[in-house]
Design a protein around this motif. Structure first.
Motif, PDB file in Angstrom:
ATOM      1  N   ASP A   1      94.747  30.426 -25.967  1.00  0.00           N
ATOM      2  CA  ASP A   1      93.963  31.068 -24.762  1.00  0.00           C
ATOM      3  C   ASP A   1      94.952  31.080 -23.351  1.00  0.00           C
ATOM      4  OD1 ASP A   1      94.183  28.777 -24.080  1.00  0.00           O
ATOM      5  OD2 ASP A   1      91.466  28.111 -24.472  1.00  0.00           O
ATOM      6  N   THR A   2      94.590  30.969 -22.867  1.00  0.00           N
ATOM      7  CA  THR A   2      95.430  31.105 -21.311  1.00  0.00           C
ATOM      8  C   THR A   2      94.598  31.040 -20.159  1.00  0.00           C
ATOM      9  OG1 THR A   2      94.859  33.452 -20.326  1.00  0.00           O
ATOM     10  CG2 THR A   2      96.297  33.074 -22.915  1.00  0.00           C
ATOM     11  N   ARG A   3      95.084  30.722 -19.303  1.00  0.00           N
ATOM     12  CA  ARG A   3      94.122  30.298 -17.576  1.00  0.00           C
ATOM     13  C   ARG A   3      93.972  32.031 -17.082  1.00  0.00           C
ATOM     14  NH1 ARG A   3      98.612  29.843 -14.638  1.00  0.00           N
ATOM     15  NH2 ARG A   3      96.476  29.647 -12.622  1.00  0.00           N
ATOM     16  N   LYS A   4      93.634  33.544 -17.984  1.00  0.00           N
ATOM     17  CA  LYS A   4      92.662  34.164 -17.151  1.00  0.00           C
ATOM     18  C   LYS A   4      91.515  34.047 -17.432  1.00  0.00           C
ATOM     19  CE  LYS A   4      96.727  37.399 -17.974  1.00  0.00           C
ATOM     20  NZ  LYS A   4      97.395  37.970 -18.280  1.00  0.00           N
ATOM     21  N   THR A   5      90.796  33.019 -17.607  1.00  0.00           N
ATOM     22  CA  THR A   5      89.307  33.012 -17.475  1.00  0.00           C
ATOM     23  C   THR A   5      88.228  33.388 -15.974  1.00  0.00           C
ATOM     24  OG1 THR A   5      89.577  30.571 -16.822  1.00  0.00           O
ATOM     25  CG2 THR A   5      89.464  31.703 -19.150  1.00  0.00           C
TER      26      THR A   5
END
Length: 282
Positions: free
Chosen positions: A126-130
């Motif tokens: 996953d990424t920090r695009k939350t």
């Protein structure tokens, strides 16, 4: 932010100076029961969050969990039942559903992508695009779906992206400055650096292999699958490799078959439809 603090802030946002609908229509001593119903097929996520919400709203609420996080669910399934003070059940209802619906949507989409990787060495990141202030739940959901959690925030890893490289004056300067910063501050953080072409990968190989300037992960951004395969061969196990950029369910398998270690996808958390769940009295 820990889960308790997230729930405290979310409840404060929702309740304000009181749940006036429940306060005006439900007697203070009324007790009721409700069950959480599944209305759409997918992967369940957020049961632990629901338990924490109910406990924080009213520790006396009795919750009976019938299905656990990660379970495959279908319409008509009952996830849990809750009984106790009716006002408090209603106060917790929307936060429980908001969290579980979105988390289950994320876990469902994540599992679909993870299944596409079967038989390859690649793992999904996953990424920090939350969603701001909801990252803790979204990261939980991707893990439930089978992905690997990447860094949680800016504080737990050094990830030198393209703008960092450009602002720092290039690959070598960015690596050297990061290594010096870690030495000066006494921190032990992994270093990952984004590369956009073969020349940048070759520069990382030249600069980032010594004990003094060790890079841990090379991020291969916006390469086609054939390009990723070539870079994986060039790196030849000297760094962990990660592919990102323009990767979705239509081409994920092609990227996984390149031999890359990880594939990261922001779409796990920002291109997701919530799963339909409801809490109904019975």
């Amino acid at each position: 932010m820990d889960l308790h603090e997230f729930i405290r802030l979310a409840l404060a946002e929702d309740i304000g100076d009181g749940d006036h609908t429940s306060l005006s229509t439900i007697p203070a001593d009324a007790t009721k029961r409700a069950r959480l119903l599944v209305k759409e097929a997918g992967i369940l996520a957020g049961v632990d969050v629901a338990l924490a919400v109910f406990a924080q709203v009213d520790p006396a609420l009795q919750v009976d969990v019938l299905m656990q996080d990660g379970a495959t669910i279908k319409p008509g399934d009952i996830v849990l039942t809750v009984s106790g003070n009716a006002r408090n059940i209603l106060t917790a209802e929307r936060l429980v559903l908001n969290c579980m619906q979105r988390m289950s949507g994320i876990a469902t989409h994540t599992r679909q992508l993870v299944d596409l990787l079967e038989g390859t060495r690649a793992q999904l990141l996953d990424t920090r695009k939350t969603t701001p202030n909801f990252r803790i739940c979204e990261k939980m959901a991707t893990k439930i779906g089978g992905a690997v959690n990447h860094r949680f925030g800016l504080y737990d890893m050094i990830l030198i992206k393209d703008n960092h490289v450009d602002f720092a004056g290039g690959i070598e300067a960015a690596i050297n400055k990061s290594v010096a910063y870690l030495a000066e501050t006494g921190r032990k953080l992994r270093i990952e650096i984004e590369t956009r072409n073969r020349a940048e990968v070759e520069e990382v190989l030249r600069v980032g292999q010594s004990d003094a300037t060790r890079v841990d992960i090379v991020l291969l951004d916006n390469f086609a699958p054939d390009g990723i395969r070539d870079m994986v061969r060039l790196i030849n196990g000297r760094f962990i490799t990660e592919a990102s950029g323009g990767i979705d369910e239509t081409n994920l398998r092609a990227y996984a078959e390149t031999g890359v270690d990880f594939i990261s996808s922001g779409a796990l958390t920002h291109h997701v439809k919530s799963l339909d769940l409801s809490l109904k009295a019975y």
